[in-house]
Design an enzyme around this catalytic site. Structure first.
Site, PDB file in Angstrom:
ATOM      1  N   GLU A 188     -44.315  25.250 -33.392  1.00  0.00           N
ATOM      2  CA  GLU A 188     -43.996  23.901 -33.832  1.00  0.00           C
ATOM      3  C   GLU A 188     -44.193  22.993 -32.624  1.00  0.00           C
ATOM      4  OE1 GLU A 188     -40.061  23.353 -35.401  1.00  0.00           O
ATOM      5  OE2 GLU A 188     -40.439  21.226 -35.767  1.00  0.00           O
ATOM      6  N   ARG A 237     -37.288  39.144 -30.499  1.00  0.00           N
ATOM      7  CA  ARG A 237     -37.584  38.060 -29.568  1.00  0.00           C
ATOM      8  C   ARG A 237     -37.494  38.591 -28.155  1.00  0.00           C
ATOM      9  NH1 ARG A 237     -36.725  33.034 -31.988  1.00  0.00           N
ATOM     10  NH2 ARG A 237     -36.613  31.886 -30.047  1.00  0.00           N
ATOM     11  N   LYS A 250     -35.911  25.988 -27.027  1.00  0.00           N
ATOM     12  CA  LYS A 250     -36.591  24.733 -26.710  1.00  0.00           C
ATOM     13  C   LYS A 250     -35.591  23.587 -26.608  1.00  0.00           C
ATOM     14  CE  LYS A 250     -40.046  25.381 -29.744  1.00  0.00           C
ATOM     15  NZ  LYS A 250     -41.229  25.172 -30.575  1.00  0.00           N
TER      16      LYS A 250
HETATM   17  P1  ATP Z   1     -37.089  28.085 -29.957  1.00  0.00           P
HETATM   18  O1  ATP Z   1     -36.126  28.881 -30.786  1.00  0.00           O
HETATM   19  O2  ATP Z   1     -37.184  28.464 -28.537  1.00  0.00           O
HETATM   20  O3  ATP Z   1     -36.936  26.618 -30.145  1.00  0.00           O
HETATM   21  P2  ATP Z   1     -38.999  28.465 -31.987  1.00  0.00           P
HETATM   22  O4  ATP Z   1     -38.966  29.812 -32.554  1.00  0.00           O
HETATM   23  O5  ATP Z   1     -38.381  27.406 -32.779  1.00  0.00           O
HETATM   24  O6  ATP Z   1     -38.511  28.491 -30.502  1.00  0.00           O
HETATM   25  P3  ATP Z   1     -41.717  27.988 -32.615  1.00  0.00           P
HETATM   26  O7  ATP Z   1     -42.629  26.972 -32.059  1.00  0.00           O
HETATM   27  O8  ATP Z   1     -41.330  27.859 -34.030  1.00  0.00           O
HETATM   28  O9  ATP Z   1     -40.469  28.011 -31.675  1.00  0.00           O
HETATM   29  O10 ATP Z   1     -42.267  29.449 -32.333  1.00  0.00           O
HETATM   30  C1  ATP Z   1     -43.593  29.843 -32.609  1.00  0.00           C
HETATM   31  C2  ATP Z   1     -43.646  31.327 -32.698  1.00  0.00           C
HETATM   32  O11 ATP Z   1     -43.194  31.923 -31.489  1.00  0.00           O
HETATM   33  C3  ATP Z   1     -42.774  31.865 -33.823  1.00  0.00           C
HETATM   34  O12 ATP Z   1     -43.518  32.808 -34.547  1.00  0.00           O
HETATM   35  C4  ATP Z   1     -41.634  32.517 -33.111  1.00  0.00           C
HETATM   36  O13 ATP Z   1     -41.187  33.639 -33.821  1.00  0.00           O
HETATM   37  C5  ATP Z   1     -42.247  32.913 -31.761  1.00  0.00           C
HETATM   38  N1  ATP Z   1     -41.229  32.930 -30.717  1.00  0.00           N
HETATM   39  C6  ATP Z   1     -40.423  31.919 -30.342  1.00  0.00           C
HETATM   40  N2  ATP Z   1     -39.560  32.315 -29.388  1.00  0.00           N
HETATM   41  C7  ATP Z   1     -39.839  33.621 -29.130  1.00  0.00           C
HETATM   42  C8  ATP Z   1     -39.295  34.611 -28.248  1.00  0.00           C
HETATM   43  N3  ATP Z   1     -38.277  34.331 -27.418  1.00  0.00           N
HETATM   44  N4  ATP Z   1     -39.825  35.855 -28.271  1.00  0.00           N
HETATM   45  C9  ATP Z   1     -40.851  36.135 -29.088  1.00  0.00           C
HETATM   46  N5  ATP Z   1     -41.400  35.265 -29.934  1.00  0.00           N
HETATM   47  C10 ATP Z   1     -40.914  34.019 -29.970  1.00  0.00           C
HETATM   48 MG    MG Z   2     -39.171  27.956 -34.998  1.00  0.00          MG
END
Ligand code: ATP
Ligand code: MG
Length: 767
Positions: free
Chosen positions: A33, A260, A270
């Protein structure tokens, strides 16, 4: 696929390809995102998504999952593209935006309405959540709007699209089952009203799809076969499949979840990273202390080292927090081959060689690379071979390499002692000059027969230090980074403010002196400053005024420092070993140790010990296999490595009179708060001595923990009064002394106080 690593995802994909599922094709996607910069957790997802596609001859799409208008921004889109490319992955033609599908989402939603599979609900989300949704143990109840006819719903839904309603006034819900055991299936919202400007679609829409409705459709539209995501989406999988089936889209993608990645001493969400940027706790998203890809790049990490790290962590379903030391060791391994050696003095001290003629400059030849190292192709021409090192009567050495009153085992310079100046001469200290109570100058003589630092009579058992000719040394700014947080899992204690756990000493700016070639270094050029660490030129530098980021120290100064429990002392800037020759990069984590990290969430350091020490390793295995042991695996590993190992070494014990079950009992007593950490150590010592069970020891000694605020309050008051100077430092902004204050109170309670209660009290009273 011979080179493909093996894990549960790859095994599944391999089986699908073999069975001809999805026509034998593999299509994955990475769907960030664009509401922030990518971090090292995303790097894991990127390596898995792009890696799996590549290994199985498929493709991976980069998709901006931009369905939420209020937080997204085009600057993030560009940053994400840059970071994915930098990590070494290529989406080719396949860059997509979820916002390009808004019309298709809408059309399919109308179909759901027409088929009676979705309805417009007027209950505000909070009210639906409070009184209709039910709980995990109780079924929900139907919304009063659930029985609207398709025609009625269609009219209302079109009204939503046409802007006839306010935000939150209506929502489109899936009509599934209010008594489903999966809460996600209790008529979840699919499309909501949001009158907001979208960075790509502008004001065309005032309704936006929710993740659970949009994501699976995006996957289907793009022909994604394997939709790999993180564990928090596990319970959403049923809804993912429901939407695919209810909308009757032709292509059926399949969701699989993995754990994760979390890293010690940092935060990864984030939201929190944004807070650090907005509150100016760091300079920006690319501050070299940030766990972002941009931060790591600026700090000097390489894409290769990050990919290597992700590979070593592996892919599994259990959540684990990986020790940042593992990442640093991957970086060190990689930089070793990419970094010409130079000398740089972080804490200059003058050294005068009385036996060397005044006004004479000798040019010595010094290789940039250790013998046998082939510099990488990207190394600039002038740094591939060797350089001329001017040597003169007045030199600079590092203050830490001289001791007026050397401790036992000191290998560096001291009065009357001899030392090798690397690539220079052997020098012997004859005298010391002082100024303001400090050593201001070291006077030496040199042995002219040792030109180039080569002993005339073969080996000499003295240390080697680095140096510069004072008149030729250039000013360089060096930024030395330490952990961004002082705690392993910042924010894990929800009752305290995670920002208090920031390390106030995470950045030290040093006015250093370096070799002439450093003055013209291009941004992102890498060096090893001999005996100090790996450094990368920062874009803040200008020709003649270079700035270097410490990418990583040669060895883990942090571990040694915390092991010595000296929390207020700054980490040494120069690493301990006296010569570069005796420095060995940290060994990579063995597959066995890696397996412990992923299976049980123990740290890399603990895993290393458990694999190497047969007694501890066996005890760990027995303990996690004992009833209730697995859930306490991390704590068990910590007790074994931090407490038991020390006791066994100190007392030279090689067999233990208790088993894994007994160990679980001890850990449980600590977890339940029956005994404090300090008491737990005492009980362990007694268990080793007598073999008695922990509970019996605790009862016999009448041990108890003081956890009541009433009992601890007066002790805290007394300590604060008696240590007014420390309190003043805390109030003056030195949050670092907080731990010291808690420690003083602990001491007063003879180790019986509950540290958490004490910390809360101290915080409250200092507020
Ligand atoms: P955050 O929780 O840090 O705000 P998010 O999951 O909302 O991150 P996205 O931009 O939606 O951020 O993530 C894009 C992809 O990266 C998703 O498929 C998510 O599952 C993966 N992802 C995000 N954080 C991690 C992590 N710590 N380890 C592995 N994959 C991750
Ligand atoms: Mg997300």
């Amino acid at each position: 696929m011979p080179d493909s690593p093996s894990d549960f995802i790859r095994d599944m994909v391999r089986a699908d390809v073999a069975a001809g599922k999805h026509g034998g094709k593999v299509v994955t996607r990475f769907p960030p995102e664009p509401n922030g910069h990518l971090h090292i957790g995303h790097a894991k997802a990127i390596c898995v998504d792009f890696g799996v596609a590549k290994e199985f001859g498929g493709r991976c799409h980069l998709r901006m999952d931009d369905t939420n208008p209020t937080t997204e921004d085009v600057s993030y889109v560009e940053a994400i593209k840059r970071d994915v490319k930098w990590l070494g992955f290529d989406w080719g033609e396949h860059l997509y935006y979820a916002s390009d599908y808004f019309q298709r989402f809408y059309d399919l939603a109308e179909k759901l309405v027409e088929r009676g599979r979705a309805y417009v609900c007027d209950l505000p989300d909070e009210e639906f959540g409070r009184s209709y949704r039910g709980t995990i143990t109780e079924a929900g109840k139907d919304s009063p709007y659930r029985t609207r006819t398709p025609a009625e719903n269609l009219e209302l839904f079109r009204g939503m699209r046409d802007g006839k309603f306010k935000d939150g006034e209506k929502v489109l819900r899936a009509k599934i089952d209010m008594s489903s055991p999966n809460m996600k299936m209790r008529d979840p919202p699919l499309v909501r009203i949001k009158h907001a400007h979208h960075y790509r679609t502008g004001d065309s829409w005032c309704i936006y799809p929710l993740y659970d409705y949009a994501h699976c459709l995006e996957d289907s539209f793009e022909g994604v076969t394997h939709s790999l995501c993180t564990m928090e989406f596990e319970s959403a999988r049923e809804l993912y499949d429901w939407v695919i089936s209810a909308t009757e889209v032709p292509h059926v993608p399949q969701q699989t979840e993995f754990a994760r990645l979390n890293l010690t001493y940092t935060v990864m969400s984030k939201r929190r990273l944004l807070q650090l940027v907005e509150q100016k706790r760091v300079s920006d998203w690319d501050d070299p202390r940030m766990p972002t890809i941009a931060g790591f790049r600026r700090r000097g990490y390489t894409p290769e080292s990050i990919r290597d790290f992700i590979g070593r962590v592996g892919v599994a379903k259990n959540l684990s927090t990986v020790d940042v030391a593992l990442l640093e060791s991957c970086v060190r391994d990689d930089l070793d081959r990419r970094s010409p050696r130079v000398m740089c003095i972080l804490k200059p001290l003058e050294l005068v060689i009385e036996s060397f003629p005044e006004n004479e400059v000798e040019e010595l030849e010094a290789p940039h690379w250790p013998a046998g190292t082939e510099p990488g192709a990207d190394i600039a021409e002038n740094l591939r071979g060797s350089r001329k090192l001017p040597f003169s009567r007045t030199l600079l050495i590092d203050r830490d390499d001289f001791a007026e009153d050397p401790p036992a085992g000191w290998k560096r310079l001291a009065p009357g002692r001899e030392v090798r100046l690397r690539h220079g001469y052997f020098v012997t200290c004859t005298r010391v000059e002082h100024e303001g109570g400090q050593v201001s100058r070291v006077i030496c003589t040199h042995d002219p027969a040792t030109r180039g630092g080569i002993a005339s009579d073969g080996a000499k058992n003295v240390g080697t230090i680095h140096w510069l000719s004072a008149a030729h040394a250039k000013d360089v700014e060096v930024r030395v980074y330490d952990r961004l947080f002082t705690t392993e899992n910042p924010g894990s204690d929800e009752s305290t403010d995670w920002l208090l756990e920031l390390n106030p000493a995470s950045l030290t700016v040093v006015r250093a002196k370096g070799e002439p070639c450093l003055a013209q270094a291009e941004p992102s050029a890498r060096f090893q400053f001999e005996r100090v660490g790996f450094f990368t030129a920062d874009p803040d530098g200008k020709p003649g005024a270079p700035v270097f980021n410490r990418t990583v120290a040669l060895k883990d100064a942090w571990a040694r420092q915390t092991a010595k429990a000296a929390p207020t002392k700054a980490a040494p800037l120069v690493s301990q070993p006296a010569t570069t020759e005796d420095k060995k990069p940290a060994a990579p984590l063995s597959p066995e140790a890696n397996a412990l990290v992923t299976a049980h969430g123990v740290t890399a350091g603990e895993a290393r010990v458990l694999v190497q020490d047969a007694v501890l390793g066996a005890l760990f295995a027995a303990a996690v296999a004992a009833p209730e042991g697995e859930a306490l695996a991390k704590q068990i590993a910590s007790v074994l490595v931090n407490d038991l190992l020390g006791e066994m070494r100190a007392k030279k014990i090689d067999a233990l009179p208790f088993d894994g079950k007994a160990l679980v009992e001890l850990v449980q007593l600590g977890q339940a708060g029956t005994i404090s950490t300090k008491q737990s150590k005492d009980v362990l010592a007694e268990m080793i001595a007598s073999g008695k069970p922990a509970r019996a020891i605790v009862e016999a000694k009448g041990m108890k923990q003081i956890a009541s605020a009433d009992a601890l309050g007066p002790i805290v008051d007394q300590v604060l009064l008696a240590n007014a100077d420390v309190v003043a430092r805390y109030r003056g902004g030195n949050v670092n002394v907080f731990g010291a204050i808690v420690g003083l109170v602990m001491k007063q309670t003879k180790g019986q106080g509950n540290p958490k209660v004490i910390a809360d009290l101290v915080k409250e009273k200092l507020a």
